[in-house]
Design a protein around this motif. Structure first.
Motif, PDB file in Angstrom:
ATOM      1  N   ASN A  25       0.853  -1.172   0.000  1.00 12.44           N
ATOM      2  CA  ASN A  25       0.000   0.000   0.000  1.00 12.44           C
ATOM      3  C   ASN A  25       0.892   1.226   0.000  1.00 12.44           C
ATOM      4  OD1 ASN A  25      -1.844   2.072   0.471  1.00 12.44           O
ATOM      5  ND2 ASN A  25      -3.072   0.831   1.844  1.00 12.44           N
ATOM      6  N   THR A  68      -4.180  -0.900   6.417  1.00 16.09           N
ATOM      7  CA  THR A  68      -4.685  -1.891   5.471  1.00 16.09           C
ATOM      8  C   THR A  68      -4.340  -3.271   6.019  1.00 16.09           C
ATOM      9  OG1 THR A  68      -4.400  -0.429   3.578  1.00 16.09           O
ATOM     10  CG2 THR A  68      -4.534  -2.781   3.118  1.00 16.09           C
ATOM     11  N   VAL A 102      -9.702  -8.055   2.535  1.00 13.61           N
ATOM     12  CA  VAL A 102      -9.180  -6.740   2.894  1.00 13.61           C
ATOM     13  C   VAL A 102     -10.377  -5.994   3.483  1.00 13.61           C
ATOM     14  CG1 VAL A 102      -8.038  -4.641   2.086  1.00 13.61           C
ATOM     15  CG2 VAL A 102      -7.519  -6.836   1.003  1.00 13.61           C
ATOM     16  N   PRO A 180      -7.977   5.113   2.422  1.00 17.70           N
ATOM     17  CA  PRO A 180      -7.289   4.162   3.311  1.00 17.70           C
ATOM     18  C   PRO A 180      -8.248   3.095   3.822  1.00 17.70           C
ATOM     19  CG  PRO A 180      -7.746   6.205   4.458  1.00 17.70           C
ATOM     20  CD  PRO A 180      -8.193   6.395   3.033  1.00 17.70           C
ATOM     21  N   PHE A 181      -7.744   1.871   3.963  1.00 11.48           N
ATOM     22  CA  PHE A 181      -8.554   0.792   4.514  1.00 11.48           C
ATOM     23  C   PHE A 181      -8.046   0.449   5.868  1.00 11.48           C
ATOM     24  CE2 PHE A 181     -11.532  -0.550   1.431  1.00 11.48           C
ATOM     25  CZ  PHE A 181     -11.041  -0.112   0.247  1.00 11.48           C
TER      26      PHE A 181
END
Length: 181
Positions: A25, A68, A102, A180-181
């Motif tokens: 990422n 992430t 995810v 963003p995760f």
């Protein structure tokens, strides 16, 4: 987000292969994507499970944090840094699979890209999702014409760069790039 990787053998005898997946990422900002993305690699922290079942990337600067997580239902035989390596031994007509997750932030649900058939929108058979979003988006009125034009262009650009999702009873829009995760 859920992704399944499947391998099927059409060989006439047993085969062995390595499947390598590189994960990462860059935590790019949506506005940077249009110009150039600054290198954040020194600030990205990695905390991976030793067996490769979880890869965790974190980023923080000036009070902003993002994370992430990549979770694997089948740990790889050789986790190598940000790479997952599965050693697959598969016979004729056999299948092998692994699921990767995810997770999106809590409460956000599953996001889907905004889609619309141009002909249906043009003939008013369906609602134009971009027009609906633009009608609710904030507007700036100013005595500076250049600032007003720049803001209007930004609103238009943002309408094209979004995902829509349902959270409870409410339909919300999210940035589709650099999120963003």
């Amino acid at each position: 987000m859920h992704e399944r990787i499947e391998v099927a053998s059409f060989a006439t005898e047993r085969i062995r292969l390595d499947l390598r997946l590189e994960v990462g990422n860059d935590f790019a900002d949506i506005l940077e994507v249009k110009t150039s993305v600054r290198d954040r690699s020194e600030r990205i922290q990695r905390r991976h499970a030793p067996d490769g079942s979880l890869l965790l990337f974190g980023y923080g600067q000036d009070g902003f944090t993002a994370e992430t997580r990549v979770e694997s239902t089948r740990p790889p035989q050789r986790p190598e840094g940000d790479h997952l390596v599965w050693e697959i031994d598969i016979g004729p007509r056999e299948e092998w699979q692994v699921d990767l997750e995810v997770p999106v932030p809590p409460g956000m649900g599953v996001t889907e890209p905004v889609r619309g058939d141009v002909a249906d929108i043009f003939h008013h058979r369906v609602e134009d999702p971009a027009a609906r979003w633009l009608a609710r988006a904030a507007e700036l009125t100013s005595d500076h014409l250049g600032l007003e034009r720049a803001t209007a262009q930004t609103r238009s650009d943002m309408s094209a760069l979004r995902l829509e999702t349902q959270v409870g009873e409410e339909r919300i829009s999210l940035p589709a790039a650099g999120m963003p995760f």
